[in-house]
Motif scaffolding. Sequence first.
Motif, PDB file in Angstrom:
ATOM      1  N   THR A  30      31.860 -36.206  26.265  1.00  0.00           N
ATOM      2  CA  THR A  30      30.900 -35.294  25.649  1.00  0.00           C
ATOM      3  C   THR A  30      31.233 -35.192  24.174  1.00  0.00           C
ATOM      4  O   THR A  30      32.287 -35.641  23.721  1.00  0.00           O
ATOM      5  CB  THR A  30      30.974 -33.904  26.287  1.00  0.00           C
ATOM      6  OG1 THR A  30      32.259 -33.323  25.981  1.00  0.00           O
ATOM      7  CG2 THR A  30      30.796 -33.986  27.802  1.00  0.00           C
ATOM      8  N   GLU A  85      34.484 -33.385  23.792  1.00  0.00           N
ATOM      9  CA  GLU A  85      35.643 -34.191  24.184  1.00  0.00           C
ATOM     10  C   GLU A  85      35.988 -35.220  23.111  1.00  0.00           C
ATOM     11  O   GLU A  85      37.163 -35.419  22.780  1.00  0.00           O
ATOM     12  CB  GLU A  85      35.365 -34.888  25.513  1.00  0.00           C
ATOM     13  CG  GLU A  85      35.332 -33.936  26.706  1.00  0.00           C
ATOM     14  CD  GLU A  85      34.835 -34.601  27.963  1.00  0.00           C
ATOM     15  OE1 GLU A  85      35.111 -34.067  29.057  1.00  0.00           O
ATOM     16  OE2 GLU A  85      34.159 -35.659  27.867  1.00  0.00           O
ATOM     17  N   TYR A 129      24.188 -37.518  18.923  1.00  0.00           N
ATOM     18  CA  TYR A 129      25.275 -38.077  19.714  1.00  0.00           C
ATOM     19  C   TYR A 129      24.775 -38.776  20.973  1.00  0.00           C
ATOM     20  O   TYR A 129      25.349 -39.777  21.416  1.00  0.00           O
ATOM     21  CB  TYR A 129      26.269 -36.964  20.088  1.00  0.00           C
ATOM     22  CG  TYR A 129      27.477 -37.478  20.828  1.00  0.00           C
ATOM     23  CD1 TYR A 129      28.283 -38.453  20.273  1.00  0.00           C
ATOM     24  CD2 TYR A 129      27.807 -36.973  22.091  1.00  0.00           C
ATOM     25  CE1 TYR A 129      29.394 -38.929  20.959  1.00  0.00           C
ATOM     26  CE2 TYR A 129      28.911 -37.440  22.780  1.00  0.00           C
ATOM     27  CZ  TYR A 129      29.703 -38.423  22.203  1.00  0.00           C
ATOM     28  OH  TYR A 129      30.795 -38.897  22.884  1.00  0.00           O
ATOM     29  N   ALA A 130      23.694 -38.305  21.553  1.00  0.00           N
ATOM     30  CA  ALA A 130      23.167 -38.926  22.771  1.00  0.00           C
ATOM     31  C   ALA A 130      22.794 -40.382  22.514  1.00  0.00           C
ATOM     32  O   ALA A 130      23.071 -41.272  23.337  1.00  0.00           O
ATOM     33  CB  ALA A 130      21.967 -38.146  23.288  1.00  0.00           C
ATOM     34  N   ARG A 136      26.019 -42.468  22.185  1.00  0.00           N
ATOM     35  CA  ARG A 136      26.640 -42.700  23.497  1.00  0.00           C
ATOM     36  C   ARG A 136      25.916 -43.791  24.270  1.00  0.00           C
ATOM     37  O   ARG A 136      26.542 -44.671  24.871  1.00  0.00           O
ATOM     38  CB  ARG A 136      26.640 -41.413  24.326  1.00  0.00           C
ATOM     39  CG  ARG A 136      27.705 -40.412  23.942  1.00  0.00           C
ATOM     40  CD  ARG A 136      27.678 -39.229  24.900  1.00  0.00           C
ATOM     41  NE  ARG A 136      28.059 -39.612  26.267  1.00  0.00           N
ATOM     42  CZ  ARG A 136      27.975 -38.791  27.314  1.00  0.00           C
ATOM     43  NH1 ARG A 136      27.506 -37.570  27.157  1.00  0.00           N
ATOM     44  NH2 ARG A 136      28.351 -39.193  28.503  1.00  0.00           N
TER      45      ARG A 136
END
Length: 324
Positions: free
Chosen positions: A65, A68, A92-93, A96
């Motif tokens: 995440t 994290e 961020y999505a 990732r």
Amino acid sequence: MVESVEPVAAVQSAPLGIPHARLSGLDRPDSVLVRVRAQLPEFTGALQRVAEQVLTDPAGAARATIVELAERSGTSPASITRFCRALGFEGYADLRLAIAGETGRAARSAGWAEDIGRAIEPGDPLERVLAQIMAADTQAMRDTAAMLDLAEVERAAAAISSANRVDIYGASGSALVGAEMQFSLHRIGIAAWTWPDVHNGLASAALLREGDVALGISHTGQTRETVEMLAEAGSHGAVTIALTGFPRSPLAELADIVLLTASQATSFRPDALSARHPQLVVLDLLYIAVAQRTHDRSHAAFQRTARAVDAHRFSNGQSKEGDL
């Protein structure tokens, strides 16, 4: 030999603020780690720590995440968001997903690819060392092919094909790569010289003019001597070409044409050494593109040079010079 990387003045630019033609594959979703490696020297502080964490454990970053990843890199969620935007992602999505796609493809590749990034230990058997070297070099070649702008290669080939002379600059390991290119061009009748010494290189660059070409080779793009020689050549009207791993490096910023390469460092082979094979692949492509444009002249040159050295070749298992 490890390439000198004495830093020169930093180049200031906005994120992804270079011409799109020079980014080429860097803006493709399957090359996010190449993008991170290419921009790593430009990041400082928190962004640099995030980049290093992503490169150290990309699979872990894809699973983590935002909180994290911030904890693992010793930064904050706000820094992660800034890092994503610096790479051209909205959030961020998206980052990732891009990393997950890239690491997923690597995991599905042949078994030897799984050793990329693993440290080579003194007691490792040569079979494992060979597998890791092959995996790293193969991945570097693929990354280079993804990020290489073929339009830039075409421009470079056109310039070299019609050049009165070609100067090639590089220090240490880059000088060896440059010598290979000089040999290839000379063999097809292109007047090319390589200059690993900065004094001789600057003197030669000062004599270049419009219609000539200068090629500077530096993985980091920060080798002061190479930057100085290419700048001198450009100041006299020569077309300047940079072969480097970093699109916003000083060498790339001053060149008319930029050819980008990727690398995969391993134990005992830092980036400057690991870049040799990708560099040679790009220069081989450039050399063949030049030979295609000068086919008749190149073919005739091959025939003449072959005849010139024919007397020194073995024939029927015997040396023409006697037993060697």
